[in-house]
Design an enzyme around this catalytic site. Structure first.
Site, mmCIF file in Angstrom:
data_model
loop_
_atom_site.group_PDB
_atom_site.id
_atom_site.type_symbol
_atom_site.label_atom_id
_atom_site.label_comp_id
_atom_site.label_asym_id
_atom_site.label_seq_id
_atom_site.Cartn_x
_atom_site.Cartn_y
_atom_site.Cartn_z
ATOM 1 N N LYS A 82 25.136 -0.434 -6.544
ATOM 2 C CA LYS A 82 24.673 0.714 -7.317
ATOM 3 C C LYS A 82 24.734 0.441 -8.812
ATOM 4 O O LYS A 82 23.972 1.005 -9.586
ATOM 5 C CB LYS A 82 25.517 1.943 -6.970
ATOM 6 C CG LYS A 82 25.270 2.489 -5.568
ATOM 7 C CD LYS A 82 26.040 3.774 -5.338
ATOM 8 C CE LYS A 82 25.709 4.378 -3.979
ATOM 9 N NZ LYS A 82 26.392 5.674 -3.754
ATOM 10 N N ARG A 83 25.644 -0.415 -9.224
ATOM 11 C CA ARG A 83 25.811 -0.675 -10.651
ATOM 12 C C ARG A 83 25.052 -1.914 -11.119
ATOM 13 O O ARG A 83 25.142 -2.304 -12.275
ATOM 14 C CB ARG A 83 27.298 -0.808 -10.992
ATOM 15 C CG ARG A 83 28.072 0.439 -10.588
ATOM 16 C CD ARG A 83 29.431 0.539 -11.241
ATOM 17 N NE ARG A 83 30.133 1.719 -10.776
ATOM 18 C CZ ARG A 83 29.911 2.957 -11.223
ATOM 19 N NH1 ARG A 83 29.002 3.166 -12.152
ATOM 20 N NH2 ARG A 83 30.603 3.981 -10.744
#
Length: 516
Positions: free
Chosen positions: A265-266
């Site tokens: 997600k990052r």
């Protein structure tokens, strides 16, 4: 042959990752290809991780991409409810059945007791101890306690969970469309929790019960669930549903652009591109993310790109309409190896969709973009502008970012070219030409081209010395569409003003160059 029914079952624990969108897409394509039913089921049993707004984000994301459901919490259907939190009584019923048959048991261990067990077995040389046949008889559960003690603990209601009882040494085999034959030994598995202390099921229990009751024919999900499938197969057997078990297909991982490691997600923040379909605003900047839509991607181009992250159509064709994707898609075309997330390829797909779109198709998005920038232009201007620029942009925001000179004369000049061309006889020639341009009455690209080229030819000048300065006076840069088309799109008053201001700028650059 059983009816084809597939489901996408996200958890509303945050924004929907692009990998989840790919899972939804593959389920959708297979359902449509086989005239089947596509279902949205919200798996919200983990109330501790529930994030407000996540469910609506998931739905909005899929709506933007045009991934439509036949049954869902909003649409309803014959197999509802479609939120697991509304199906709690069903899970309790089947959990009781498992306990009664001896396939499951109650466990009452506190978190401190579980940690003590792990520490004890670690000290005895057991690597990564788990709650299984080797450890459960040392713990507080209905297998080690008297019936009276179990009843007493159930009445207290403290730390009560239900675990699946696995017999060690058994081979659990199943067929996977992508992986082929897969087998796990139960000695490698733990006694998974099926029902938590709050009475809500875990993913494993809810997943199996719901897939059975909703008559799901195919489970297409990420590779990370492959190891859990052995537990699910055992649950189907224990509940007497083995003949109704769905066909499994576990999708390959989506990898970082480097090809190493799962796309997280990052990763977007690290690599500078979106990994979510829509932007997500959280309380902190660290937990907020930009989306494909806001980044400027077309929905259909995004789907086309995602389809190729783990699937091969068996041909050299890359650009597919939605209907063509449905027609070409098959589970057999899904590859085993991880798919590298290539943002440049995603941009290429988007560029192809822009090229294939008409100016009329692009008008609403370009108009909205410009209005957000405080630019108001009529549709006639914008349609001509889009035709000029669509071969020169990759993303929708590029219509402003690389062509803002169409809307404002406040731009930087290419001083390197000015220093090279604004000298000698060129200065007087350019001034004469600019004065001539001001006298043009019929303001269109043909007249402008004939006037400017005629002046250059009649005076024996070089196109390479004159036209670059005309272009820079118009837009400040050597890049862009046909210079005569650009000048014609700008109204005469604006263009005359730019020509006059550019002469001042040209002289300033020349003066600065002479002093350096």
């Amino acid at each position: 042959m059983r009816p084809v029914r597939l489901r996408f079952a996200p958890s509303p624990t945050g924004p929907l990752h692009i990998g989840g969108v790919r899972t939804a897409l593959y389920n959708y394509l297979y359902a449509r290809k086989n005239q089947g039913t596509f279902i949205l089921r919200i798996e919200d049993t983990d109330q501790g991780r529930y994030v407000k707004g996540a469910e609506s984000y998931i739905i909005e994301s899929l709506e933007w991409l045009g991934i439509e459901f036949d049954e869902s919490p909003a649409k309803g259907g014959d197999f509802g409810p479609y939120r697991q939190s509304e199906r709690k009584a069903l899970y309790q019923e089947y959990t009781d059945q498992l306990i009664k048959s001896g396939a499951a048991y109650y466990a009452f261990d506190s978190s401190e007791e579980l940690e003590a067990m792990r520490k004890k077995f670690n000290e005895q040389g057991v690597h990564s101890p788990k709650y299984d046949a080797n450890t459960r008889m040392t713990m507080r559960n209905s297998l080690t306690m008297t019936p009276e003690e179990v009843i007493d603990q159930l009445e207290k209601g403290d730390n009560v969970v239900v675990r699946l009882k696995l017999d060690p040494g058994q081979l659990v085999a199943f067929s996977d469309v992508v992986r082929g034959e897969v087998a796990f030994n139960t000695s490698e598995l733990d006694d998974k929790v099926l029902l938590k202390g709050d009475g809500m099921p875990t993913y494993h229990m809810a997943n199996v019960v719901d897939d059975f009751l909703m008559e799901i024919s195919h489970v297409v999900r990420g590779e990370e669930w492959l190891s859990s499938t052995a537990h699910h197969v055992l649950l189907y057997r224990a509940l007497g549903w083995e003949d109704k078990m769905p066909t499994f297909a576990h999708l390959p991982l989506i990898l970082n652009p480097t090809g190493k490691g799962k796309l997280s997600k990052r990763a977007g923040a690290k690599f500078g591109f979106p990994v979510f379909p829509l932007s997500w605003q959280a309380e902190t900047e660290e937990d907020s993310f930009e989306g494909f839509r806001e980044y400027g991607f077309d929905a259909d181009a995004t789907l086309n790109f995602l389809a190729f992250l783990g699937w091969n159509p068996g041909s050299k064709q890359e650009i597919f309409s939605r209907e063509e994707l449905v027609g070409a898609f098959s589970l057999d075309g899904i590859v085993k190896s991880g798919a590298r997330f290539d943002i440049d390829k995603a941009k290429w797909f988007n560029q192809q969709y822009i090229l294939q779109s008409t100016a009329k198709d692009l008008l609403p998005r370009v108009k909205s973009l410009l209005e957000n920038k405080g630019v108001e232009k009529n549709d006639s201007f914008l349609l001509r502008f889009i035709e000029l620029m669509k071969e020169r942009v990759t993303l929708i925001p590029d219509f402003y970012e690389v062509a803002s000179y169409f809307f404002s004369a406040e731009f930087d000049y290419d001083e390197k070219t000015i220093r090279k061309k604004w000298k000698g006889d060129n200065i007087d020639d350019i001034k004469q030409l600019f004065s001539l341009i001001e006298t043009i009455e019929t303001w269109n690209s043909e007249t402008l081209q004939n006037t400017i080229k005629g002046f250059i030819q009649e005076n024996g000048l070089s196109f390479g010395n004159i036209l670059p300065l005309v272009r820079i006076a118009t837009s400040g840069t050597m890049k862009g569409p046909d210079v005569f088309e650009m000048m014609a799109l700008l109204d005469k008053a604006d263009m005359v003003k730019r020509l006059r201001e550019s002469l001042v700028k040209f002289d300033a650059v020349k003066e600065q160059a002479s002093q350096s």
